[in-house]
Design a protein around this motif. Structure first.
Motif, PDB file in Angstrom:
ATOM      1  N   MET A 293      -1.781   8.120  15.306  1.00  0.00           N
ATOM      2  CA  MET A 293      -2.677   9.119  15.888  1.00  0.00           C
ATOM      3  C   MET A 293      -2.015   9.820  17.074  1.00  0.00           C
TER       4      MET A 293
ATOM      5  N   LEU B 206     -11.647  14.962  10.439  1.00  0.00           N
ATOM      6  CA  LEU B 206     -11.419  13.852   9.516  1.00  0.00           C
ATOM      7  C   LEU B 206     -12.758  13.358   9.003  1.00  0.00           C
TER       8      LEU B 206
ATOM      9  N   TYR C 266     -10.654   6.518  16.246  1.00  0.00           N
ATOM     10  CA  TYR C 266     -10.816   7.971  16.335  1.00  0.00           C
ATOM     11  C   TYR C 266     -11.551   8.367  17.616  1.00  0.00           C
TER      12      TYR C 266
ATOM     13  N   PHE D  28     -12.303  12.030  19.164  1.00  0.00           N
ATOM     14  CA  PHE D  28     -13.064  12.528  18.020  1.00  0.00           C
ATOM     15  C   PHE D  28     -14.532  12.183  18.223  1.00  0.00           C
TER      16      PHE D  28
ATOM     17  N   ARG E 138     -12.202  16.682  16.721  1.00  0.00           N
ATOM     18  CA  ARG E 138     -11.698  16.663  18.097  1.00  0.00           C
ATOM     19  C   ARG E 138     -11.258  18.081  18.423  1.00  0.00           C
TER      20      ARG E 138
END
Length: 172
Positions: A105, A123, A136, A141, A165
């Motif tokens: 990530m 996502l 996440y 996110f 995000r």
């Protein structure tokens, strides 16, 4: 490969197809992604040797062994979506929970923010994949919605969250 091997992130290459197929044969990986069981080596050979335009595939390696991947799909030919990218990732079953997802990530967000000028990353994640959701959220996110009965997994329909995000603007 011992767990003490240094982890590196690099661009996935066409020659990585067997390692990629191995990642996607694990029961935990199948459970947490939209892939189906029993992926063929040929499927991954083709995906890696003929990627669509705007696809960036990263590989996490412990020494010379691939243990995870992150795909960043962009839309270079869609003027109204050029600012957005879609992320998908997987970590091999025996390497889950060891920081590989965090490293992928970090590398994917760095690529998106600092090199591809993407403003929005998106996502989808199964609502019961709590470790992935925590990861996440750690990277900023936010859940934007629930897609009800979005996918069929292990004999049942399951919901997913759609998460995104937005990049903060940097000041000069």
């Amino acid at each position: 490969m011992p767990e003490s091997a240094p982890i590196t992130i690099r661009r996935a290459e066409p020659s990585d197809y067997e390692a990629m197929q191995r990642i996607f044969t694990g029961p935990k990986t199948i459970w947490g992604t939209l892939q189906v069981p029993f992926p063929s080596v040929e499927l991954w050979r083709k995906r890696l040797s003929e990627p669509p335009e705007g696809m960036f595939m990263l590989a996490a390696c412990a020494g010379d062994e691939m243990v995870g991947q992150l795909a960043l799909h962009t839309a270079p030919n869609k003027p109204r979506r050029r600012h957005a990218g879609q992320i998908g990732m997987a970590v091999r079953d025996d390497w889950q929970g060891k920081g590989i997802g965090t490293m992928l990530m970090q590398a994917g967000i760095d690529l998106a923010d600092n090199w591809l000028n993407l403003r929005r990353l998106e996502l989808d994640v199964f609502v019961d994949n709590e470790p992935a959701i925590r990861l996440y959220k750690k990277f900023g996110f936010k859940i934007e919605g629930t897609l009800v009965e979005y996918a069929f997994r292990d004999g049942c329909y399951v919901d997913t969250y759609t998460m995104a995000r937005l990049r903060e603007n940097k000041k000069p």
